[in-house]
Scaffold this active site. Sequence first.
Site, short mmCIF file in Angstrom:
data_model
loop_
_atom_site.label_atom_id
_atom_site.label_comp_id
_atom_site.label_asym_id
_atom_site.label_seq_id
_atom_site.Cartn_x
_atom_site.Cartn_y
_atom_site.Cartn_z
N HIS A 153 -67.26 -54.31 -57.23
CA HIS A 153 -66.55 -53.05 -57.51
C HIS A 153 -67.54 -52.15 -58.23
O HIS A 153 -67.78 -52.31 -59.43
CB HIS A 153 -65.33 -53.30 -58.40
CG HIS A 153 -64.24 -54.07 -57.72
ND1 HIS A 153 -63.50 -53.52 -56.68
CD2 HIS A 153 -63.76 -55.32 -57.90
CE1 HIS A 153 -62.61 -54.42 -56.27
NE2 HIS A 153 -62.75 -55.52 -56.99
N ASN A 211 -65.12 -66.61 -58.10
CA ASN A 211 -65.16 -65.19 -57.75
C ASN A 211 -65.10 -64.35 -59.03
O ASN A 211 -64.29 -64.61 -59.92
CB ASN A 211 -63.92 -64.89 -56.88
CG ASN A 211 -63.93 -63.53 -56.24
OD1 ASN A 211 -64.91 -63.14 -55.60
ND2 ASN A 211 -62.84 -62.79 -56.38
N ASP A 256 -66.14 -51.94 -53.22
CA ASP A 256 -65.76 -50.52 -53.14
C ASP A 256 -66.64 -49.76 -54.12
O ASP A 256 -67.34 -50.36 -54.94
CB ASP A 256 -64.26 -50.27 -53.36
CG ASP A 256 -63.68 -50.84 -54.63
OD1 ASP A 256 -64.45 -51.13 -55.56
OD2 ASP A 256 -62.44 -50.98 -54.70
N GLU A 301 -62.48 -64.58 -62.13
CA GLU A 301 -62.69 -63.77 -63.35
C GLU A 301 -62.53 -64.58 -64.64
O GLU A 301 -61.84 -64.16 -65.56
CB GLU A 301 -61.74 -62.57 -63.34
CG GLU A 301 -61.93 -61.70 -62.10
CD GLU A 301 -60.93 -60.55 -61.99
OE1 GLU A 301 -60.11 -60.38 -62.90
OE2 GLU A 301 -60.99 -59.82 -60.98
N GLU A 315 -65.11 -57.96 -52.65
CA GLU A 315 -64.17 -56.87 -52.95
C GLU A 315 -64.89 -55.53 -53.03
O GLU A 315 -64.62 -54.71 -53.93
CB GLU A 315 -63.43 -57.16 -54.27
CG GLU A 315 -62.75 -58.51 -54.31
CD GLU A 315 -61.92 -58.75 -55.57
OE1 GLU A 315 -61.65 -57.81 -56.33
OE2 GLU A 315 -61.52 -59.92 -55.79
#
Length: 375
Positions: free
Chosen positions: A249, A213, A279, A172, A277
């Site tokens: 996400h 990432n 979701d 990030e 990750e």
Amino acid sequence: MNSRRRSALITTAVLGASVVLFSQAAAFASQPAHPGPVVPPDSLRALAAPVGLRIGTAVNTDLLASNPAYTKILNSQFSSVTPENVMKWESVEPTQGTYNWAPADALVASAKANGQLVRGHTLVWHNQLPQWLTQEASSLSADQLRAILKKHITDEVTHFKGKIWQWDVVNEAFNDDGTLRNSIWLQKLGSGYIADAFRWAHAADPKAKLFYNDYNIEFTGPKSNAVYALVSQLKAQGVPIDGVGFQTHLDTQYGLPDLENNLQRFAKLGLNVAETEVDMRTTLPVTSLEQNAQVAGYTTTLQACLAVKQCISYTVWGFGDAYSWVPGVFAGEGAADIYDENLQPKPEYTTLQQTLALATGAPHRTDGHDSGDRH
Ligand code: 9MR
């Protein structure tokens, strides 16, 4: 794969053809290469194995130790694990110079026993830093801070040497507008901290796959373009970077990203890619419209990974709604995971199963399997 073919596949699966297709994975599943759990032939990990894809999840290590229902799903459904928190700097070095590796070591041992590969997460981040560091950072010189960062990366990667498949080396580092995040790393060390981090990690474990990432890079746009420019430059400079992790996400209110195209352009740089990750949150209570959108989100993100040979893992950020990070951060939202509050599979789980069962024609990727000593 075009969208018409996609929807035809989904329809076929919904009609029940998946039962027949599941049997194609049975041969693999009945001969696990590890002494671990019984892996049902219709589990996500068994269905993904024939195309060489690893299906992963973030792991809450408190539950791993205490909740048998959670642990059973973890080990029977997933072939890769990511520690949700216990490899982060604040966890591994709460007091300067005193390491606490125990929770992460336990996860690595559990992964080995269960034939799972480990994604290490994460070495350089602006978040979840130990207090001793954030408190003293402003009074440190650039050289002092650089030495602390180098020691952290070297010590952690060395501790887990030979046991980590993919490391999220830098996490990030960008803002949504594509500028670099104004973290203590950028402020004190300049943008060169990113290349340095990869070089230090590579020196400590030359065989681990090293990833950049980030989130909100699934959609092509300023942030994704900035990451693309960064990793192109790193590659051109010979910096040891192996892949880019797309956190994924998603939220039903923002629609679905053009992820396959985006994965493909990064892959063309000679990099691996991974969804790290996944979701898909929505507002609560979930309407049927929202749930359809969530199912579509899981379906298309998995299809995007399957379509790109260099996409070596598809990881969900936890699998049970009761343990998701989402409600604590987005008020009124949740239900982002593939199992419900009682660890019962949701349609989001079923669509992953069906999408994998129908993917026998997807390109075979080898990077999930060529890692003999990686766990
Ligand atoms: O899921 C993690 C949650 O338990 C932590 O409290 C949180 C702290 O920032 O981090 C969460 O995981 C994040 C991951 O490490 C990096 N990408 C975003 C994830 C969700 O916030």
